[in-house]
Design a protein around this motif. Structure first.
Motif, short mmCIF file in Angstrom:
data_model
loop_
_atom_site.label_atom_id
_atom_site.label_comp_id
_atom_site.label_asym_id
_atom_site.label_seq_id
_atom_site.Cartn_x
_atom_site.Cartn_y
_atom_site.Cartn_z
N ASN A 176 9.87 73.50 66.23
CA ASN A 176 8.93 72.97 67.23
C ASN A 176 9.13 71.48 67.46
O ASN A 176 8.31 70.83 68.12
CB ASN A 176 7.49 73.23 66.78
CG ASN A 176 7.15 74.70 66.87
OD1 ASN A 176 7.55 75.37 67.81
ND2 ASN A 176 6.44 75.21 65.87
N LEU A 177 10.21 70.94 66.92
CA LEU A 177 10.50 69.52 67.12
C LEU A 177 10.55 69.20 68.61
O LEU A 177 11.21 69.91 69.39
CB LEU A 177 11.85 69.18 66.46
CG LEU A 177 12.38 67.76 66.65
CD1 LEU A 177 11.45 66.74 66.02
CD2 LEU A 177 13.78 67.64 66.06
N HIS A 178 9.88 68.16 69.00
CA HIS A 178 9.85 67.70 70.39
C HIS A 178 10.31 66.26 70.41
O HIS A 178 9.71 65.39 69.78
CB HIS A 178 8.42 67.83 70.93
CG HIS A 178 8.24 67.29 72.31
ND1 HIS A 178 7.03 66.84 72.77
CD2 HIS A 178 9.12 67.12 73.33
CE1 HIS A 178 7.17 66.42 74.03
NE2 HIS A 178 8.43 66.57 74.38
N ILE A 194 13.45 69.96 73.88
CA ILE A 194 12.87 70.98 73.00
C ILE A 194 13.98 72.01 72.71
O ILE A 194 15.11 71.85 73.15
CB ILE A 194 11.65 71.68 73.65
CG1 ILE A 194 12.08 72.38 74.94
CG2 ILE A 194 10.52 70.69 73.88
CD1 ILE A 194 11.00 73.31 75.51
N GLY A 195 13.62 73.04 71.99
CA GLY A 195 14.60 74.10 71.73
C GLY A 195 15.64 73.67 70.72
O GLY A 195 16.84 73.89 70.91
N LEU A 196 15.19 73.05 69.64
CA LEU A 196 16.13 72.51 68.63
C LEU A 196 16.09 73.37 67.36
O LEU A 196 15.02 73.65 66.81
CB LEU A 196 15.76 71.07 68.32
CG LEU A 196 16.04 70.10 69.48
CD1 LEU A 196 15.23 68.82 69.35
CD2 LEU A 196 17.54 69.79 69.56
N THR A 254 13.44 56.65 70.46
CA THR A 254 13.27 58.09 70.29
C THR A 254 11.92 58.38 69.66
O THR A 254 11.62 57.88 68.58
CB THR A 254 14.38 58.64 69.37
OG1 THR A 254 15.65 58.31 69.94
CG2 THR A 254 14.26 60.15 69.22
N THR A 255 11.11 59.17 70.35
CA THR A 255 9.83 59.60 69.80
C THR A 255 10.01 60.98 69.18
O THR A 255 10.49 61.91 69.84
CB THR A 255 8.75 59.65 70.89
OG1 THR A 255 8.63 58.34 71.47
CG2 THR A 255 7.40 60.06 70.30
N ILE A 256 9.64 61.07 67.91
CA ILE A 256 9.81 62.30 67.15
C ILE A 256 8.44 62.91 66.91
O ILE A 256 7.59 62.30 66.27
CB ILE A 256 10.53 61.99 65.82
CG1 ILE A 256 11.95 61.49 66.13
CG2 ILE A 256 10.56 63.22 64.91
CD1 ILE A 256 12.62 60.82 64.97
N ASP A 257 8.24 64.11 67.45
CA ASP A 257 6.93 64.76 67.35
C ASP A 257 7.14 66.17 66.79
O ASP A 257 7.85 66.98 67.40
CB ASP A 257 6.28 64.82 68.75
CG ASP A 257 4.85 65.34 68.68
OD1 ASP A 257 4.29 65.40 67.57
OD2 ASP A 257 4.31 65.68 69.74
N ASP A 258 6.60 66.42 65.63
CA ASP A 258 6.76 67.71 64.98
C ASP A 258 5.58 67.87 64.01
O ASP A 258 5.68 67.50 62.83
CB ASP A 258 8.11 67.74 64.23
CG ASP A 258 8.48 69.13 63.76
OD1 ASP A 258 7.60 70.03 63.79
OD2 ASP A 258 9.65 69.33 63.34
N PRO A 259 4.46 68.39 64.53
CA PRO A 259 3.21 68.35 63.73
C PRO A 259 3.30 69.07 62.39
O PRO A 259 2.54 68.74 61.47
CB PRO A 259 2.20 69.06 64.66
CG PRO A 259 2.75 68.86 66.03
CD PRO A 259 4.25 68.90 65.88
N ALA A 260 4.21 70.03 62.23
CA ALA A 260 4.32 70.73 60.95
C ALA A 260 4.94 69.83 59.89
O ALA A 260 4.77 70.07 58.69
CB ALA A 260 5.14 72.00 61.10
N VAL A 261 5.67 68.81 60.32
CA VAL A 261 6.45 68.00 59.39
C VAL A 261 5.91 66.57 59.28
O VAL A 261 5.96 65.96 58.21
CB VAL A 261 7.93 67.98 59.82
CG1 VAL A 261 8.77 67.09 58.92
CG2 VAL A 261 8.49 69.40 59.82
#
Lengths: 146, 253
Positions: free
Chosen positions: B194-196, B176-178, B213-220
Protein backbone atom coordinates in the motif's frame (compact mmCIF):
# COMPACT_ATOMS: atom_id res chain seq x y z
CA UNK A 1 -5.64 14.25 -11.49
CA UNK A 2 -4.04 11.45 -9.57
CA UNK A 3 -6.29 8.73 -8.39
CA UNK A 4 -5.11 6.77 -5.41
CA UNK A 5 -6.06 3.19 -5.00
CA UNK A 6 -8.03 2.46 -1.92
CA UNK A 7 -5.99 1.44 1.06
CA UNK A 8 -5.81 -2.22 1.94
CA UNK A 9 -6.29 -3.51 5.43
CA UNK A 10 -3.81 -1.92 7.80
CA UNK A 11 -4.20 -4.87 10.13
CA UNK A 12 -3.33 -7.32 7.37
CA UNK A 13 -0.27 -5.28 6.47
CA UNK A 14 0.86 -5.17 10.09
CA UNK A 15 0.55 -8.93 10.20
CA UNK A 16 2.69 -9.11 7.07
CA UNK A 17 5.35 -6.88 8.60
CA UNK A 18 5.30 -8.95 11.78
CA UNK A 19 5.63 -12.11 9.71
CA UNK A 20 8.58 -10.61 7.86
CA UNK A 21 10.16 -9.75 11.19
CA UNK A 22 9.68 -13.28 12.41
CA UNK A 23 11.22 -14.59 9.20
CA UNK A 24 14.19 -12.27 9.46
CA UNK A 25 14.75 -13.19 13.07
CA UNK A 26 14.28 -16.92 12.87
CA UNK A 27 15.66 -17.92 9.50
CA UNK A 28 19.30 -18.61 8.84
CA UNK A 29 21.23 -16.15 6.69
CA UNK A 30 20.04 -16.78 3.12
CA UNK A 31 22.26 -18.22 0.44
CA UNK A 32 22.53 -14.83 -1.24
CA UNK A 33 23.81 -13.26 1.93
CA UNK A 34 27.44 -13.57 1.04
CA UNK A 35 27.04 -11.50 -2.13
CA UNK A 36 28.27 -8.55 -0.21
CA UNK A 37 31.49 -6.92 0.78
CA UNK A 38 30.74 -8.56 4.09
CA UNK A 39 32.21 -11.79 2.68
CA UNK A 40 35.57 -10.07 2.30
CA UNK A 41 37.93 -9.11 5.08
CA UNK A 42 38.19 -5.41 4.35
CA UNK A 43 40.75 -4.98 7.13
CA UNK A 44 43.26 -7.27 5.46
CA UNK A 45 45.02 -6.94 2.12
CA UNK A 46 47.33 -9.44 0.51
CA UNK A 47 49.49 -9.15 -2.59
CA UNK A 48 49.29 -11.83 -5.27
CA UNK A 49 51.57 -12.30 -8.27
CA UNK A 50 50.69 -14.58 -11.13
CA UNK A 51 49.34 -14.96 -14.63
CA UNK A 52 45.93 -13.81 -15.83
CA UNK A 53 44.11 -16.95 -16.96
CA UNK A 54 40.68 -15.50 -17.70
CA UNK A 55 38.89 -12.15 -17.54
CA UNK A 56 35.09 -12.21 -17.22
CA UNK A 57 34.18 -8.68 -18.31
CA UNK A 58 30.56 -8.87 -17.20
CA UNK A 59 28.04 -6.96 -15.11
CA UNK A 60 27.42 -6.58 -12.29
CA UNK A 61 31.03 -7.49 -11.49
CA UNK A 62 34.11 -8.45 -13.41
CA UNK A 63 36.02 -11.53 -12.30
CA UNK A 64 39.68 -12.25 -12.86
CA UNK A 65 40.96 -15.83 -12.74
CA UNK A 66 44.62 -15.65 -11.80
CA UNK A 67 47.10 -18.50 -11.51
CA UNK A 68 49.29 -17.65 -8.55
CA UNK A 69 52.62 -19.33 -7.87
CA UNK A 70 53.39 -19.99 -4.25
CA UNK A 71 56.90 -18.64 -3.74
CA UNK A 72 57.72 -21.24 -1.08
CA UNK A 73 56.18 -24.43 -2.40
CA UNK A 74 56.29 -23.65 -6.12
CA UNK A 75 52.70 -24.86 -6.41
CA UNK A 76 50.18 -23.07 -8.62
CA UNK A 77 46.84 -22.03 -7.16
CA UNK A 78 43.97 -20.44 -9.09
CA UNK A 79 42.41 -17.37 -7.46
CA UNK A 80 39.05 -15.78 -8.26
CA UNK A 81 39.14 -12.01 -7.85
CA UNK A 82 36.01 -9.89 -8.06
CA UNK A 83 36.16 -6.31 -9.31
CA UNK A 84 33.67 -3.48 -9.85
CA UNK A 85 31.32 -3.29 -12.85
CA UNK A 86 32.59 -2.86 -16.43
CA UNK A 87 30.58 0.39 -16.55
CA UNK A 88 32.37 1.83 -13.55
CA UNK A 89 35.77 0.58 -14.64
CA UNK A 90 35.41 1.82 -18.22
CA UNK A 91 34.66 5.31 -16.90
CA UNK A 92 37.88 5.06 -14.93
CA UNK A 93 39.89 4.08 -17.98
CA UNK A 94 40.14 0.32 -17.59
CA UNK A 95 38.62 -1.39 -20.63
CA UNK A 96 38.31 -5.07 -21.48
CA UNK A 97 41.44 -4.82 -23.62
CA UNK A 98 43.64 -3.13 -21.03
CA UNK A 99 44.94 -6.44 -19.76
CA UNK A 100 45.45 -9.47 -22.01
CA UNK A 101 45.07 -13.07 -20.93
CA UNK A 102 48.55 -14.34 -20.21
CA UNK A 103 49.76 -11.06 -18.73
CA UNK A 104 51.90 -11.15 -15.62
CA UNK A 105 49.77 -9.48 -13.00
CA UNK A 106 50.30 -8.15 -9.49
CA UNK A 107 47.14 -7.71 -7.46
CA UNK A 108 46.33 -6.42 -4.03
CA UNK A 109 43.13 -8.05 -2.82
CA UNK A 110 40.84 -8.17 0.18
CA UNK A 111 40.62 -11.94 0.83
CA UNK A 112 37.45 -13.66 1.96
CA UNK A 113 37.07 -13.98 5.68
CA UNK A 114 38.21 -17.08 7.50
CA UNK A 115 35.81 -19.89 6.70
CA UNK A 116 34.76 -18.42 3.34
CA UNK A 117 35.43 -19.75 -0.13
CA UNK A 118 39.20 -20.18 -0.40
CA UNK A 119 41.39 -18.34 -2.90
CA UNK A 120 38.77 -15.67 -3.48
CA UNK A 121 39.11 -11.94 -3.05
CA UNK A 122 37.92 -8.47 -3.92
CA UNK A 123 40.23 -6.33 -6.03
CA UNK A 124 42.02 -3.38 -4.46
CA UNK A 125 44.65 -2.68 -7.11
CA UNK A 126 46.06 -4.24 -10.25
CA UNK A 127 49.27 -3.95 -12.24
CA UNK A 128 49.79 -5.83 -15.49
CA UNK A 129 53.28 -6.37 -16.90
CA UNK A 130 54.44 -3.73 -14.44
CA UNK A 131 51.92 -1.09 -15.58
CA UNK A 132 49.33 0.29 -13.12
CA UNK A 133 45.81 -0.55 -14.35
CA UNK A 134 43.55 0.09 -11.39
CA UNK A 135 43.63 1.32 -7.83
CA UNK A 136 40.37 1.60 -5.95
CA UNK A 137 41.78 4.48 -3.91
CA UNK A 138 41.86 6.65 -7.02
CA UNK A 139 38.15 7.21 -7.43
CA UNK A 140 34.60 6.12 -6.78
CA UNK A 141 34.21 2.38 -6.70
CA UNK A 142 30.97 1.79 -4.89
CA UNK A 143 28.60 -0.79 -6.26
CA UNK A 144 24.90 -0.76 -5.60
CA UNK A 145 23.18 -3.60 -3.88
CA UNK A 146 26.14 -4.40 -1.69
CA UNK B 1 30.78 13.47 -11.37
CA UNK B 2 29.77 16.89 -12.56
CA UNK B 3 33.05 17.20 -14.40
CA UNK B 4 34.92 20.26 -15.57
CA UNK B 5 33.29 22.42 -18.17
CA UNK B 6 35.24 22.87 -21.30
CA UNK B 7 33.22 25.60 -23.02
CA UNK B 8 33.08 29.26 -22.12
CA UNK B 9 29.35 29.18 -21.56
CA UNK B 10 28.04 26.67 -19.05
CA UNK B 11 24.50 27.29 -20.23
CA UNK B 12 25.37 26.67 -23.86
CA UNK B 13 27.17 23.51 -22.84
CA UNK B 14 24.09 22.50 -20.91
CA UNK B 15 21.78 23.19 -23.84
CA UNK B 16 24.15 21.29 -26.09
CA UNK B 17 24.13 18.35 -23.71
CA UNK B 18 20.36 18.44 -23.52
CA UNK B 19 20.14 18.43 -27.29
CA UNK B 20 22.16 15.25 -27.37
CA UNK B 21 19.83 13.49 -25.02
CA UNK B 22 16.32 14.65 -25.78
CA UNK B 23 14.56 15.64 -28.91
CA UNK B 24 11.52 17.14 -27.24
CA UNK B 25 13.29 19.13 -24.56
CA UNK B 26 15.96 20.36 -26.94
CA UNK B 27 13.34 21.51 -29.42
CA UNK B 28 11.59 23.47 -26.70
CA UNK B 29 14.83 25.08 -25.65
CA UNK B 30 15.89 25.85 -29.20
CA UNK B 31 12.68 27.73 -29.96
CA UNK B 32 13.03 30.25 -27.16
CA UNK B 33 16.15 32.37 -26.81
CA UNK B 34 17.69 31.75 -23.43
CA UNK B 35 19.53 34.49 -21.61
CA UNK B 36 22.60 33.77 -19.54
CA UNK B 37 20.61 34.35 -16.38
CA UNK B 38 17.55 32.28 -17.22
CA UNK B 39 17.22 28.99 -15.43
CA UNK B 40 15.68 25.98 -17.11
CA UNK B 41 12.31 25.46 -15.47
CA UNK B 42 9.05 23.64 -16.03
CA UNK B 43 8.31 21.23 -18.89
CA UNK B 44 11.48 20.33 -20.80
CA UNK B 45 13.77 21.23 -17.91
CA UNK B 46 14.16 17.70 -16.58
CA UNK B 47 15.38 16.00 -19.75
CA UNK B 48 18.98 14.95 -19.70
CA UNK B 49 21.51 12.72 -18.04
CA UNK B 50 21.80 12.95 -14.26
CA UNK B 51 24.15 11.60 -11.61
CA UNK B 52 23.37 11.41 -7.94
CA UNK B 53 26.01 12.48 -5.49
CA UNK B 54 24.23 11.02 -2.53
CA UNK B 55 24.56 7.30 -3.15
CA UNK B 56 26.24 5.55 -0.25
CA UNK B 57 27.70 2.15 -0.94
CA UNK B 58 28.50 -0.39 1.72
CA UNK B 59 32.28 -0.38 1.48
CA UNK B 60 32.92 2.78 3.42
CA UNK B 61 29.55 3.49 4.99
CA UNK B 62 28.29 1.54 8.01
CA UNK B 63 24.71 0.29 7.54
CA UNK B 64 23.15 2.72 10.00
CA UNK B 65 24.52 5.66 8.01
CA UNK B 66 22.96 4.29 4.81
CA UNK B 67 19.38 4.33 6.09
CA UNK B 68 17.29 6.95 4.24
CA UNK B 69 16.54 9.89 6.55
CA UNK B 70 13.85 12.53 6.47
CA UNK B 71 14.58 15.90 4.86
CA UNK B 72 15.19 17.15 8.39
CA UNK B 73 17.87 14.48 8.79
CA UNK B 74 15.85 12.47 11.26
CA UNK B 75 15.16 8.77 11.55
CA UNK B 76 11.95 7.94 9.63
CA UNK B 77 8.77 7.60 11.74
CA UNK B 78 8.60 3.81 11.68
CA UNK B 79 5.96 1.92 13.59
CA UNK B 80 7.45 -0.36 16.29
CA UNK B 81 7.21 -3.59 14.24
CA UNK B 82 8.87 -2.01 11.21
CA UNK B 83 11.48 -0.26 13.35
CA UNK B 84 12.37 -3.61 14.92
CA UNK B 85 12.68 -5.22 11.49
CA UNK B 86 14.98 -2.45 10.26
CA UNK B 87 17.08 -2.73 13.43
CA UNK B 88 17.36 -6.47 12.86
CA UNK B 89 18.55 -5.88 9.30
CA UNK B 90 21.09 -3.29 10.46
CA UNK B 91 22.32 -5.79 13.03
CA UNK B 92 22.56 -8.52 10.35
CA UNK B 93 24.59 -6.19 8.14
CA UNK B 94 26.91 -5.23 10.97
CA UNK B 95 27.39 -8.93 11.69
CA UNK B 96 28.50 -9.57 8.12
CA UNK B 97 25.31 -11.24 6.89
CA UNK B 98 23.38 -8.32 5.36
CA UNK B 99 19.73 -8.41 4.41
CA UNK B 100 19.41 -9.66 0.82
CA UNK B 101 17.90 -6.70 -0.95
CA UNK B 102 16.41 -6.83 -4.43
CA UNK B 103 19.54 -5.58 -6.17
CA UNK B 104 21.68 -8.28 -4.60
CA UNK B 105 19.43 -10.70 -6.50
CA UNK B 106 19.86 -8.83 -9.82
CA UNK B 107 16.37 -7.36 -9.35
CA UNK B 108 15.63 -3.63 -9.54
CA UNK B 109 15.61 -1.64 -6.32
CA UNK B 110 12.46 -0.07 -7.76
CA UNK B 111 10.60 3.02 -6.62
CA UNK B 112 11.54 4.81 -4.44
CA UNK B 113 14.90 3.12 -3.79
CA UNK B 114 16.28 3.73 -7.31
CA UNK B 115 15.36 7.42 -7.00
CA UNK B 116 17.45 7.78 -3.86
CA UNK B 117 20.41 7.09 -6.08
CA UNK B 118 22.57 4.43 -7.63
CA UNK B 119 26.24 4.66 -8.59
CA UNK B 120 25.19 5.02 -12.23
CA UNK B 121 23.46 7.77 -14.22
CA UNK B 122 19.79 8.03 -15.06
CA UNK B 123 18.37 9.68 -18.15
CA UNK B 124 15.09 11.59 -18.13
CA UNK B 125 13.23 11.87 -21.44
CA UNK B 126 10.29 14.27 -21.73
CA UNK B 127 8.00 13.55 -24.66
CA UNK B 128 4.37 14.54 -25.23
CA UNK B 129 2.18 12.86 -22.64
CA UNK B 130 4.89 11.10 -20.71
CA UNK B 131 8.15 11.36 -18.86
CA UNK B 132 10.43 8.34 -19.08
CA UNK B 133 13.32 7.62 -16.76
CA UNK B 134 16.03 5.27 -17.99
CA UNK B 135 18.24 3.78 -15.32
CA UNK B 136 21.67 2.54 -16.29
CA UNK B 137 21.48 0.40 -13.14
CA UNK B 138 20.44 -2.99 -14.53
CA UNK B 139 18.94 -1.35 -17.68
CA UNK B 140 15.56 -0.57 -16.15
CA UNK B 141 13.05 2.16 -16.93
CA UNK B 142 9.97 3.76 -15.46
CA UNK B 143 7.20 5.69 -17.21
CA UNK B 144 5.27 8.63 -15.76
CA UNK B 145 2.02 9.26 -17.63
CA UNK B 146 1.14 12.95 -17.67
CA UNK B 147 -2.35 14.20 -16.84
CA UNK B 148 -3.59 10.66 -16.55
CA UNK B 149 -4.99 8.45 -13.80
CA UNK B 150 -4.07 5.15 -12.21
CA UNK B 151 -5.80 1.97 -13.32
CA UNK B 152 -8.02 0.22 -10.82
CA UNK B 153 -5.97 -2.04 -8.57
CA UNK B 154 -2.71 -2.24 -10.57
CA UNK B 155 -0.59 -5.36 -10.12
CA UNK B 156 2.25 -4.70 -7.68
CA UNK B 157 5.49 -4.01 -9.56
CA UNK B 158 9.01 -2.80 -8.93
CA UNK B 159 8.40 0.61 -10.49
CA UNK B 160 4.68 0.78 -9.76
CA UNK B 161 2.24 2.86 -11.77
CA UNK B 162 3.06 6.57 -12.01
CA UNK B 163 1.02 9.56 -13.15
CA UNK B 164 2.23 13.15 -13.11
CA UNK B 165 1.34 16.73 -13.76
CA UNK B 166 3.15 20.05 -13.74
CA UNK B 167 2.56 22.58 -10.99
CA UNK B 168 4.53 25.60 -12.17
CA UNK B 169 8.17 24.57 -12.30
CA UNK B 170 7.57 21.29 -10.45
CA UNK B 171 6.61 17.91 -11.86
CA UNK B 172 4.42 16.18 -9.29
CA UNK B 173 4.38 12.40 -9.65
CA UNK B 174 2.04 10.00 -7.87
CA UNK B 175 2.98 6.32 -7.71
CA UNK B 176 1.10 3.28 -6.39
CA UNK B 177 1.17 -0.42 -7.23
CA UNK B 178 4.55 -1.15 -5.65
CA UNK B 179 5.66 -4.65 -4.69
CA UNK B 180 6.89 -5.27 -1.17
CA UNK B 181 9.77 -7.30 -2.67
CA UNK B 182 11.66 -4.02 -2.62
CA UNK B 183 12.69 -1.93 0.36
CA UNK B 184 12.83 1.83 0.84
CA UNK B 185 16.62 1.68 1.02
CA UNK B 186 19.29 -0.94 0.46
CA UNK B 187 19.72 -1.56 4.17
CA UNK B 188 16.19 -2.95 4.28
CA UNK B 189 13.63 -0.39 5.51
CA UNK B 190 10.38 -2.25 4.84
CA UNK B 191 7.21 -1.11 3.13
CA UNK B 192 3.89 -2.70 2.28
CA UNK B 193 2.12 -2.98 -1.07
CA UNK B 194 0.00 0.00 0.00
CA UNK B 195 3.04 2.25 -0.27
CA UNK B 196 2.06 5.56 -1.86
CA UNK B 197 4.86 7.71 -3.23
CA UNK B 198 4.57 11.36 -4.25
CA UNK B 199 7.62 12.89 -5.89
CA UNK B 200 8.23 16.53 -6.68
CA UNK B 201 10.86 16.97 -9.43
CA UNK B 202 12.30 20.44 -9.82
CA UNK B 203 15.30 21.82 -11.67
CA UNK B 204 16.65 24.13 -9.00
CA UNK B 205 19.54 25.49 -11.05
CA UNK B 206 21.38 24.73 -14.27
CA UNK B 207 23.26 21.81 -12.80
CA UNK B 208 20.88 20.53 -10.15
CA UNK B 209 17.74 18.43 -10.04
CA UNK B 210 15.95 18.09 -6.73
CA UNK B 211 13.42 15.36 -6.00
CA UNK B 212 11.42 15.58 -2.78
CA UNK B 213 9.77 12.23 -2.11
CA UNK B 214 6.80 11.83 0.20
CA UNK B 215 6.54 8.33 1.60
CA UNK B 216 3.09 7.32 2.86
CA UNK B 217 2.46 3.80 4.11
CA UNK B 218 0.25 3.76 7.21
CA UNK B 219 1.01 0.10 8.04
CA UNK B 220 4.71 0.88 8.33
CA UNK B 221 5.02 4.57 9.24
CA UNK B 222 3.14 6.61 11.83
CA UNK B 223 2.84 9.49 9.37
CA UNK B 224 3.81 10.44 5.83
CA UNK B 225 7.35 11.78 5.64
CA UNK B 226 9.61 13.47 3.11
CA UNK B 227 13.05 12.49 1.87
CA UNK B 228 15.06 14.33 -0.75
CA UNK B 229 17.48 13.40 -3.51
CA UNK B 230 19.86 15.73 -5.31
CA UNK B 231 21.11 14.97 -8.81
CA UNK B 232 23.75 16.80 -10.79
CA UNK B 233 23.80 17.22 -14.57
CA UNK B 234 26.20 14.73 -16.14
CA UNK B 235 29.25 16.17 -17.88
CA UNK B 236 28.70 16.86 -21.60
CA UNK B 237 29.44 13.78 -23.67
CA UNK B 238 28.73 11.27 -20.92
CA UNK B 239 26.69 8.37 -22.27
CA UNK B 240 24.56 5.65 -20.78
CA UNK B 241 26.19 2.23 -20.93
CA UNK B 242 24.48 -1.14 -21.12
CA UNK B 243 24.23 -2.87 -17.76
CA UNK B 244 22.73 -6.33 -17.84
CA UNK B 245 23.05 -8.17 -14.55
CA UNK B 246 24.23 -11.39 -16.20
CA UNK B 247 27.00 -12.72 -14.01
CA UNK B 248 25.87 -12.59 -10.41
CA UNK B 249 28.59 -15.02 -9.53
CA UNK B 250 29.18 -13.66 -6.06
CA UNK B 251 25.61 -14.60 -5.20
CA UNK B 252 25.93 -18.14 -6.52
CA UNK B 253 29.17 -19.23 -4.97
Amino acid sequence: MSLCKSRGSTTASLVAVAAALAYATLSAPPAFGHHSYAMFDMDRQITLRGTLKELQWTNPHIWLQVVVRDAETGQEVEWSIEGASPNMLRRRGWTRNSVAVGAEVELVVFPVKVGGKPNTGSLSSLKADGKPIFNRQDGPQEDAGR
Amino acid sequence: MTGARTGRSPLLACVFAASLYCGFGAAALAQSPVSEDALPAGPGSLSGLWNTLAYKGSRNNPPRTRVVRTVEGEWPPLRPEAAALLEERIRMSEAGTPFVNAMMQCLPGGVPQFMFGTPYPMQILETPGQVTILFEMYNHFRVIYLDSSHPEDPDPGFMGHSVGHWEGDTLVVDTIGLTDKTTIDEVGMPHSENLHITERFRRVDRDTLEIVTTIDDPAVFTRAWDASSIYKAAPPGMEMLEFICENNRGARE
